[in-house]
Design a protein around this motif. Structure first.
Motif, PDB file in Angstrom:
ATOM      1  N   GLU A  96       0.820  -1.221   0.000  1.00  0.00           N
ATOM      2  CA  GLU A  96       0.000   0.000   0.000  1.00  0.00           C
ATOM      3  C   GLU A  96       0.851   1.267   0.000  1.00  0.00           C
ATOM      4  N   HIS A  97       2.059   1.214   0.582  1.00  0.00           N
ATOM      5  CA  HIS A  97       2.915   2.395   0.604  1.00  0.00           C
ATOM      6  C   HIS A  97       3.393   2.774  -0.805  1.00  0.00           C
ATOM      7  N   HIS A  98       3.335   1.831  -1.724  1.00  0.00           N
ATOM      8  CA  HIS A  98       3.779   2.088  -3.099  1.00  0.00           C
ATOM      9  C   HIS A  98       2.605   2.289  -4.051  1.00  0.00           C
ATOM     10  N   LYS A  99       1.400   2.302  -3.506  1.00  0.00           N
ATOM     11  CA  LYS A  99       0.217   2.517  -4.345  1.00  0.00           C
ATOM     12  C   LYS A  99      -0.064   4.017  -4.396  1.00  0.00           C
ATOM     13  N   THR A 100       0.744   4.720  -5.178  1.00  0.00           N
ATOM     14  CA  THR A 100       0.744   6.184  -5.171  1.00  0.00           C
ATOM     15  C   THR A 100       0.673   6.728  -6.589  1.00  0.00           C
ATOM     16  N   THR A 280     -16.538   0.759   5.005  1.00  0.00           N
ATOM     17  CA  THR A 280     -16.825   2.055   5.617  1.00  0.00           C
ATOM     18  C   THR A 280     -15.774   2.399   6.678  1.00  0.00           C
ATOM     19  N   PHE A 281     -15.509   1.463   7.578  1.00  0.00           N
ATOM     20  CA  PHE A 281     -14.502   1.668   8.614  1.00  0.00           C
ATOM     21  C   PHE A 281     -13.106   1.229   8.170  1.00  0.00           C
ATOM     22  N   SER A 282     -13.041   0.287   7.238  1.00  0.00           N
ATOM     23  CA  SER A 282     -11.754  -0.323   6.890  1.00  0.00           C
ATOM     24  C   SER A 282     -10.725   0.656   6.325  1.00  0.00           C
ATOM     25  N   PRO A 283     -11.104   1.695   5.538  1.00  0.00           N
ATOM     26  CA  PRO A 283     -10.061   2.610   5.071  1.00  0.00           C
ATOM     27  C   PRO A 283      -9.295   3.276   6.210  1.00  0.00           C
ATOM     28  N   VAL A 284     -10.000   3.629   7.287  1.00  0.00           N
ATOM     29  CA  VAL A 284      -9.320   4.237   8.436  1.00  0.00           C
ATOM     30  C   VAL A 284      -8.523   3.189   9.206  1.00  0.00           C
ATOM     31  N   THR A 287      -5.318   2.917   7.039  1.00  0.00           N
ATOM     32  CA  THR A 287      -4.416   4.073   6.983  1.00  0.00           C
ATOM     33  C   THR A 287      -3.936   4.488   8.369  1.00  0.00           C
ATOM     34  N   ALA A 288      -4.842   4.535   9.362  1.00  0.00           N
ATOM     35  CA  ALA A 288      -4.436   4.935  10.709  1.00  0.00           C
ATOM     36  C   ALA A 288      -3.485   3.913  11.322  1.00  0.00           C
ATOM     37  N   GLY A 289      -3.593   2.677  10.875  1.00  0.00           N
ATOM     38  CA  GLY A 289      -2.697   1.629  11.361  1.00  0.00           C
ATOM     39  C   GLY A 289      -1.415   1.504  10.568  1.00  0.00           C
ATOM     40  N   GLY A 290      -1.166   2.452   9.678  1.00  0.00           N
ATOM     41  CA  GLY A 290       0.054   2.402   8.869  1.00  0.00           C
ATOM     42  C   GLY A 290       0.123   1.198   7.957  1.00  0.00           C
ATOM     43  N   HIS A 291      -1.050   0.696   7.553  1.00  0.00           N
ATOM     44  CA  HIS A 291      -1.150  -0.478   6.671  1.00  0.00           C
ATOM     45  C   HIS A 291      -0.517  -1.714   7.300  1.00  0.00           C
ATOM     46  N   ARG A 292      -0.541  -1.746   8.647  1.00  0.00           N
ATOM     47  CA  ARG A 292      -0.081  -2.941   9.355  1.00  0.00           C
ATOM     48  C   ARG A 292      -1.004  -4.117   9.044  1.00  0.00           C
ATOM     49  N   LEU A 293      -2.304  -3.824   8.924  1.00  0.00           N
ATOM     50  CA  LEU A 293      -3.263  -4.834   8.487  1.00  0.00           C
ATOM     51  C   LEU A 293      -3.399  -4.782   6.974  1.00  0.00           C
ATOM     52  N   GLU A 294      -3.478  -5.944   6.360  1.00  0.00           N
ATOM     53  CA  GLU A 294      -3.762  -6.022   4.931  1.00  0.00           C
ATOM     54  C   GLU A 294      -5.209  -5.576   4.687  1.00  0.00           C
ATOM     55  N   HIS A 295      -5.507  -5.262   3.420  1.00  0.00           N
ATOM     56  CA  HIS A 295      -6.839  -4.768   3.086  1.00  0.00           C
ATOM     57  C   HIS A 295      -7.930  -5.742   3.527  1.00  0.00           C
ATOM     58  N   ASP A 337      -9.074  -4.561  16.103  1.00  0.00           N
ATOM     59  CA  ASP A 337      -7.710  -4.032  16.103  1.00  0.00           C
ATOM     60  C   ASP A 337      -7.642  -2.934  17.158  1.00  0.00           C
ATOM     61  N   PRO A 338      -7.028  -3.206  18.306  1.00  0.00           N
ATOM     62  CA  PRO A 338      -7.079  -2.246  19.417  1.00  0.00           C
ATOM     63  C   PRO A 338      -6.465  -0.889  19.097  1.00  0.00           C
ATOM     64  N   ASP A 339      -5.515  -0.838  18.187  1.00  0.00           N
ATOM     65  CA  ASP A 339      -4.859   0.433  17.883  1.00  0.00           C
ATOM     66  C   ASP A 339      -5.740   1.380  17.074  1.00  0.00           C
ATOM     67  N   THR A 340      -6.630   0.822  16.265  1.00  0.00           N
ATOM     68  CA  THR A 340      -7.453   1.672  15.389  1.00  0.00           C
ATOM     69  C   THR A 340      -8.943   1.619  15.710  1.00  0.00           C
TER      70      THR A 340
END
Length: 402
Positions: A96-100, A280-284, A287-295, A337-340
């Motif tokens: 995801e970091h290279h999907k720019t 709905t919630f998954s984009p946040v 992104t908020a998790g730094g893409h630690r979780l896969e899509h 995911d407790p962080d997000t």
């Protein structure tokens, strides 16, 4: 005769037509495309891909993993079916970091340096990110050139590979920039799934669960009986013919459901879409998790949260919620995911979706297995309900960890 207006009654009807080799889609706006199911897609004896490439200039793009696993086969195939100097191949970074936008521009720059003209074709061999980036580059390059997808992941085969959307992440938002650009061809070969790590299989299953929850109780029940349907120990093929038939049934059903749901609203003129379940919630969460979780993992968390919201809002019974969350857990997907999964971030996700979807929430929630509905307004999800859903989700996550 010059100026004659042709009768259009002979035009084929809109919808999705299935045949042994795949699916044809014809949308009400006239857009037509096909998704093929084949075996040995990169076997020189299989002419399917070559037929789509024709005599065009080909610039191919693969990930490092695909190059390691299939690069030699792809090069041999292109050598066998194209003329000298007709093709080039590039390895591009994924994740995801290279999907720019920069990644899509880089694809365009490589194509230009290779002399790709308006009649040429970009070939994307890989998962969803390769398809998204190359597809978006193809939509921009010279105002649009053909591209062909060979989908090597389960997510690619049941989701990205059957639609027309392309895009990249930008402005701290997932898929903020993109285009509707139907592929010239999209090829699915189930044999590619044999090389996928279990995590990638689970991510693909999340998208299949999505379709089962909203549209197909029988598919959901099949997944409950066989949550490990695409797992192949040691990376080998299906253990027996019956398992291969099961895989094919789940794959084809998922593809058909997705294409049938997309067809009437291919370019999303109506922003209320059942296929946005889990999105709905998954984009946040991503992104908020730094893409630690896969899509697919973020989608699973979203579906679990949405199921609890449906239960608390009185739209779904306890059993429906328990079956959705239970299936996700059995597959091995995260449901919390407790962080997000904080009240603040999930409220932000609701507001961002409301804004993106024309100031309507269009939150998809299950009302039963195989049935779903929309929660349309932000105020329809009170703070105390979101808070209670997150507490229940955390408890589900703790049971899973235990």
């Amino acid at each position: 005769m010059s100026g004659q207006v042709l009768d259009r009654v002979d035009q084929p009807p809109t919808g999705v037509a299935e045949d042994p080799g795949g699916f044809d889609l014809r949308a009400p706006d006239g857009t037509r495309y096909r998704v093929d199911l084949t075996t040995g897609a990169l076997d020189p004896a299989n002419p399917l891909l070559a037929g789509y490439l024709g005599a065009r200039r080909v610039v191919a793009f693969v990930s490092a993993t695909v190059d390691r696993l299939y690069g030699d086969r792809l090069r041999a195939y292109l050598d066998a079916h194209t003329g000298p100097g007709q093709w080039t191949l590039h390895v591009i970074p994924t994740g995801e970091h290279h999907k720019t936008l920069a990644a899509a521009e880089h694809v365009c720059a490589l194509a230009k340096a290779d002399g790709l003209d308006r009649h040429g074709v970009m070939l994307a061999v890989g998962g969803g990110i390769v398809a998204d980036v190359v597809g978006f580059a193809a939509s921009m390059y010279a105002r649009g050139v053909r591209y062909v997808k060979v989908n090597t992941t389960l997510v690619g085969q049941v989701d990205v590979g059957v639609g027309v959307k392309t895009g990249v992440n930008a402005l701290r938002t997932k898929n903020m920039l993109g285009a509707y650009h139907p592929a010239h061809a999209s090829l699915n070969d189930p044999a590619f799934l044999g090389s996928l790590p279990h995590r990638e299989i689970r991510c693909g299953l999340a998208e299949i669960v999505k379709m089962a929850v909203i549209l197909d109780e029988d598919l959901f029940s099949t997944l409950e009986r066989h949550p490990d349907v695409f797992r192949r120990p040691g990376g080998d093929g299906p253990a027996d013919p019956a398992h291969g038939e099961l895989e094919t049934h789940v794959l084809r059903t998922s593809m058909r459901l997705m294409m049938e749901e997309l067809c009437p609203n291919l370019r999303e003129h109506d922003l209320a879409r059942l296929v946005d379940f889990g999105h709905t919630f998954s984009p946040v969460v991503e992104t908020a998790g730094g893409h630690r979780l896969e899509h697919g993992e973020a989608v699973a968390v979203d579906m679990a949260l949405s199921a609890h919201l449906a239960r608390l809002l009185g739209l779904a019974d306890d059993e429906t919620c328990a079956r959705v969350v239970g299936l996700l857990r059995r597959i091995g997907l995260p449901v919390f995911d407790p962080d997000t999964c904080t009240e603040d971030l999930m409220a932000q996700a609701l507001h961002a979706s409301w804004q993106r979807r024309g100031r309507k929430l269009h939150l998809v929630v299950p009302t039963g297995i195989g049935k779903a509905a929309f929660v349309e307004e932000l105020e329809d999800v009170p703070e105390e309900v979101l808070r209670a859903a997150l507490r229940a989700l955390a408890a589900d996550g703790e049971r899973h960890d235990g």
